[in-house]
Design an enzyme around this catalytic site. Sequence first.
Site, PDB file in Angstrom:
ATOM      1  N   GLY A 168       0.829  -1.211   0.000  1.00 16.18           N
ATOM      2  CA  GLY A 168       0.000   0.000   0.000  1.00 16.18           C
ATOM      3  C   GLY A 168       0.851   1.242   0.000  1.00 16.18           C
ATOM      4  O   GLY A 168       1.937   1.272  -0.596  1.00 16.18           O
ATOM      5  N   SER A 169       0.370   2.257   0.716  1.00 17.16           N
ATOM      6  CA  SER A 169       1.018   3.565   0.669  1.00 17.16           C
ATOM      7  C   SER A 169       2.338   3.567   1.450  1.00 17.16           C
ATOM      8  O   SER A 169       2.540   2.776   2.378  1.00 17.16           O
ATOM      9  CB  SER A 169       0.083   4.618   1.276  1.00 17.16           C
ATOM     10  N   GLY A 212       1.532   4.326   5.103  1.00 16.20           N
ATOM     11  CA  GLY A 212       1.003   3.157   5.814  1.00 16.20           C
ATOM     12  C   GLY A 212       2.109   2.148   6.107  1.00 16.20           C
ATOM     13  O   GLY A 212       2.246   1.675   7.230  1.00 16.20           O
ATOM     14  N   GLU A 217       5.526  -3.382   1.167  1.00 13.61           N
ATOM     15  CA  GLU A 217       5.821  -3.059  -0.230  1.00 13.61           C
ATOM     16  C   GLU A 217       5.075  -1.762  -0.509  1.00 13.61           C
ATOM     17  O   GLU A 217       3.851  -1.712  -0.407  1.00 13.61           O
ATOM     18  CB  GLU A 217       5.349  -4.204  -1.112  1.00 13.61           C
ATOM     19  N   CYS A 224       1.722  -0.993  -8.588  1.00  8.65           N
ATOM     20  CA  CYS A 224       2.952  -0.502  -7.966  1.00  8.65           C
ATOM     21  C   CYS A 224       4.096  -0.456  -8.970  1.00  8.65           C
ATOM     22  O   CYS A 224       5.110   0.171  -8.726  1.00  8.65           O
ATOM     23  CB  CYS A 224       3.317  -1.334  -6.746  1.00  8.65           C
TER      24      CYS A 224
HETATM   25  P1  NAP Z   1      -3.103   2.429   2.503  1.00  7.26           P
HETATM   26  O1  NAP Z   1      -3.695   3.743   2.874  1.00  7.26           O
HETATM   27  O2  NAP Z   1      -1.664   2.282   2.680  1.00  7.26           O
HETATM   28  O3  NAP Z   1      -3.890   1.316   3.374  1.00  7.26           O
HETATM   29  C1  NAP Z   1      -3.632  -0.093   3.256  1.00  7.26           C
HETATM   30  C2  NAP Z   1      -3.999  -0.782   4.553  1.00  7.26           C
HETATM   31  O4  NAP Z   1      -3.099  -0.371   5.582  1.00  7.26           O
HETATM   32  C3  NAP Z   1      -5.392  -0.437   5.076  1.00  7.26           C
HETATM   33  O5  NAP Z   1      -5.927  -1.580   5.702  1.00  7.26           O
HETATM   34  C4  NAP Z   1      -5.117   0.644   6.091  1.00  7.26           C
HETATM   35  O6  NAP Z   1      -6.039   0.690   7.134  1.00  7.26           O
HETATM   36  C5  NAP Z   1      -3.783   0.218   6.667  1.00  7.26           C
HETATM   37  N1  NAP Z   1      -3.053   1.369   7.158  1.00  7.26           N
HETATM   38  C6  NAP Z   1      -2.612   2.423   6.410  1.00  7.26           C
HETATM   39  N2  NAP Z   1      -1.951   3.307   7.187  1.00  7.26           N
HETATM   40  C7  NAP Z   1      -1.980   2.803   8.443  1.00  7.26           C
HETATM   41  C8  NAP Z   1      -1.483   3.272   9.692  1.00  7.26           C
HETATM   42  N3  NAP Z   1      -0.813   4.407   9.815  1.00  7.26           N
HETATM   43  N4  NAP Z   1      -1.719   2.505  10.787  1.00  7.26           N
HETATM   44  C9  NAP Z   1      -2.395   1.356  10.675  1.00  7.26           C
HETATM   45  N5  NAP Z   1      -2.898   0.868   9.540  1.00  7.26           N
HETATM   46  C10 NAP Z   1      -2.687   1.575   8.428  1.00  7.26           C
HETATM   47  O7  NAP Z   1      -3.409   2.060   1.012  1.00  7.26           O
HETATM   48  P2  NAP Z   1      -4.726   2.197   0.121  1.00  7.26           P
HETATM   49  O8  NAP Z   1      -5.947   2.411   0.928  1.00  7.26           O
HETATM   50  O9  NAP Z   1      -4.724   1.001  -0.689  1.00  7.26           O
HETATM   51  O10 NAP Z   1      -4.461   3.433  -0.815  1.00  7.26           O
HETATM   52  C11 NAP Z   1      -4.006   4.677  -0.391  1.00  7.26           C
HETATM   53  C12 NAP Z   1      -2.768   5.085  -1.161  1.00  7.26           C
HETATM   54  O11 NAP Z   1      -1.803   4.034  -1.114  1.00  7.26           O
HETATM   55  C13 NAP Z   1      -2.963   5.274  -2.649  1.00  7.26           C
HETATM   56  O12 NAP Z   1      -3.415   6.522  -3.009  1.00  7.26           O
HETATM   57  C14 NAP Z   1      -1.602   4.997  -3.189  1.00  7.26           C
HETATM   58  O13 NAP Z   1      -0.812   6.152  -3.134  1.00  7.26           O
HETATM   59  C15 NAP Z   1      -1.011   4.010  -2.281  1.00  7.26           C
HETATM   60  N6  NAP Z   1      -0.951   2.630  -2.805  1.00  7.26           N
HETATM   61  C16 NAP Z   1       0.224   2.210  -3.297  1.00  7.26           C
HETATM   62  C17 NAP Z   1       0.342   0.918  -3.760  1.00  7.26           C
HETATM   63  C18 NAP Z   1       1.642   0.435  -4.287  1.00  7.26           C
HETATM   64  O14 NAP Z   1       1.749  -0.743  -4.564  1.00  7.26           O
HETATM   65  N7  NAP Z   1       2.634   1.273  -4.431  1.00  7.26           N
HETATM   66  C19 NAP Z   1      -0.732   0.039  -3.716  1.00  7.26           C
HETATM   67  C20 NAP Z   1      -1.938   0.501  -3.196  1.00  7.26           C
HETATM   68  C21 NAP Z   1      -2.015   1.801  -2.727  1.00  7.26           C
HETATM   69  P3  NAP Z   1      -7.258   1.722   7.094  1.00  7.26           P
HETATM   70  O15 NAP Z   1      -8.141   1.235   6.031  1.00  7.26           O
HETATM   71  O16 NAP Z   1      -7.810   1.616   8.453  1.00  7.26           O
HETATM   72  O17 NAP Z   1      -6.693   3.056   6.754  1.00  7.26           O
END
Ligand code: NAP
Length: 494
Positions: free
Chosen positions: A210-211, A214, A234, A271
Site C-alpha cells: 500500500g502507501s 502506511g 511493499e 505498484c
Molecule cells: P493504505 O492507505 O496504505 O492502506 C492499506 C492498509 O493499511 C489499510 O488496511 C489501512 O487501514 C492500513 N493502514 C494504512 N496506514 C496505516 C497506519 N498508519 N496505521 C495502521 N494501519 C494503516 O493504502 P490504500 O488504501 O490502498 O491506498 C491509499 C494510497 O496508497 C494510494 O493513493 C496509493 O498512493 C497508495 N498505494 C500504493 C500501492 C503500491 O503498490 N505502491 C498500492 C496501493 C495503494 P485503514 O483502512 O484503516 O486506513
Amino acid sequence: MANSFKEASVEEINQVMQRSYAAFGIYRKKSIEEKSTFLDAIAQEIEALGDALLQKASEETNLPIGRLTGERARTTGQLRMFATMLREGSWIEATIDTAQPDRAPLPKPDLRKMLIPLGPVVVFGASNFPFAYSTAGGDTASALAGGCPVVVKAHPAHAKTSEMVYEAIKKAIAICHMPADVFQHVHGTSFESGKALVQAPHTAAVGFTGSTAGGKALFEYSAQRENPIPVFSEMGSINPVIFLQDALQKNTAELAVQYAGSITLGMGQFCTNPGLMLAVESPALHEFLEHLSAGIKAVQPAKMLHAGIHTAYQKKSNAALKQDGVSLVEQAEATAHDIEALPIIAKVSGETFLQNPLLHEEVFGPYSLLVSCRDEQELIAVLKSVSGQLTTTIMGTEKDLTDHPELIDLLPSIAGRILFNGVPTGVEVCASMVHGGPSPATTDSRFTAVGINAVKRWVRPVCYQNWPDSQLPQALQNANPLGIWRMVDNVWKK
Ligand code: NAP
C-alpha cells in the site's frame, strides 16, 4: 472508508492473535502433503465461488470482470505453486555438515540447518489487488506454505469480497482438518486496529502492500514493540524508464504506443506503473512525446479503486503540475465523472527535477513525468537522485547499451527488477521473479513478495548441533526420508 463490518477492538485482536499462536503449535507439525493439499483446497474453493466472487469484487473495486478473472487465476495459481514448492522440498534449505571427530586441533561437530516458520503472520489486504494481494493472495499463500498461521486485515475498500474468500478458506480448513484458527479474518477502518495487529504479543511478522505512509507506520509500530518483528511493507515506486537515443530514433512511434498502454493500464493503479520517464533532450524525444500524447488523449477515463485513491490522485497530480518548471504535456480529452481518473503526462527539465524532491514522489494512478535531461551525465544524476525502486527499465538497442556503460552499471543499485525493452507493468509469478527493491520501495530489499521465494520472509534458519538422527526433523535425517535436495558436506545431494 467505513463499511458495515464490525471493527475489531484491541482486546479482540489480542485474542485473535492468541488463537493464531495456539493454531501455530498444531499447523507447523502438519506434514508436507497435508499443507500442500490445504493450499490446493483453498484454490479449489475460491474457484467454486464462481462468478459471484468476480461480481462482488467488481462492484467493490470498479475493476472490470476481465481483469478480475485474470487476477483470480493468478491467485489460485500462486496457491498451487506454493503447494508444488512444498512437495519439491528444496526451499527448506536443508544443509548438513557431518561431524569430523578426528579433526585436529579440535573435532568438528555434526551441524544441520533448515528453515522453520516464524509464527503467526498478519497480512494487510491491498486495495489494488483484491485477490492476488489480499485475503488468499501471495502473502497469505507464502506464509501458509512456510508453516505460519495467518490473520488478514481485510482492506475496507473490498471487505465483502474479502469475506467471500474467507468463507472459501474456512471450507478448505474443514475439508483438510486443519486447526480452525490457522486462518482468521478481521475488519478495521481505524489505524488503531492495524497498530494492535502489529503490536500484539503473538504476532511474529507482517506483510503489507500500500502507501508509503502506511507501510512506514507499520514498520514503526513494530520498532516500538518490546521485541520488534519483521515487517515486509511493499510501498511506493515510480519505476524509472530510460529511453536511449538509438532506440528513440529507430522506434519512436512503437515506444510511445507501448508506454501509453503501460501508463494507463488498470488506470495506473499498479505498484509497477512507469511514473518516471528519462531521456536526453533531442528531436526524437519531441517526436516520441507527440506520439505518446496522441495515445494518452484517446484513453477513456475509468473509475479508480476507491474515493480515497481518487482524491489522492487528484491532489498529488495537481501538486506536481503546480511546481515551478513542470508543464502539462497531455491530459486525456474526455470528461471524467464521479471517481474517474484522467491520464496525465507532465514534463520537467533534469535540473528542476534534481532540485525538487516533491517530483520524486509516487502519484498513484495514470500519471507519468518525463524528465528531459541536458546530457547523459545529468540523466545519471537524476537516476541517482531517485530513491529505491521496484523496477527500472532501459529502452535501447545493443548500440545504446555499448554507448552507456556507466548508466547500465548503475541499474542494479536502483531496483529489484531491471528490464530491457519492455514495460514494468505485468509481474510474472515464477521462481526467478524479484518483486522488491531498496527502501523505500520496500522495508527489506533482501526479499521478494512475488514468486516462491516470497516464503523466505516468514521463516528463519535454525541449526541442530550433534542431535541424534532419530530426533532430527525428517528434512535433516541421514536417510533423507523426504527425498529432497540437500547440501551435504558442500555437495548437492538428493
Ligand atoms: P493504505 O492507505 O496504505 O492502506 C492499506 C492498509 O493499511 C489499510 O488496511 C489501512 O487501514 C492500513 N493502514 C494504512 N496506514 C496505516 C497506519 N498508519 N496505521 C495502521 N494501519 C494503516 O493504502 P490504500 O488504501 O490502498 O491506498 C491509499 C494510497 O496508497 C494510494 O493513493 C496509493 O498512493 C497508495 N498505494 C500504493 C500501492 C503500491 O503498490 N505502491 C498500492 C496501493 C495503494 P485503514 O483502512 O484503516 O486506513
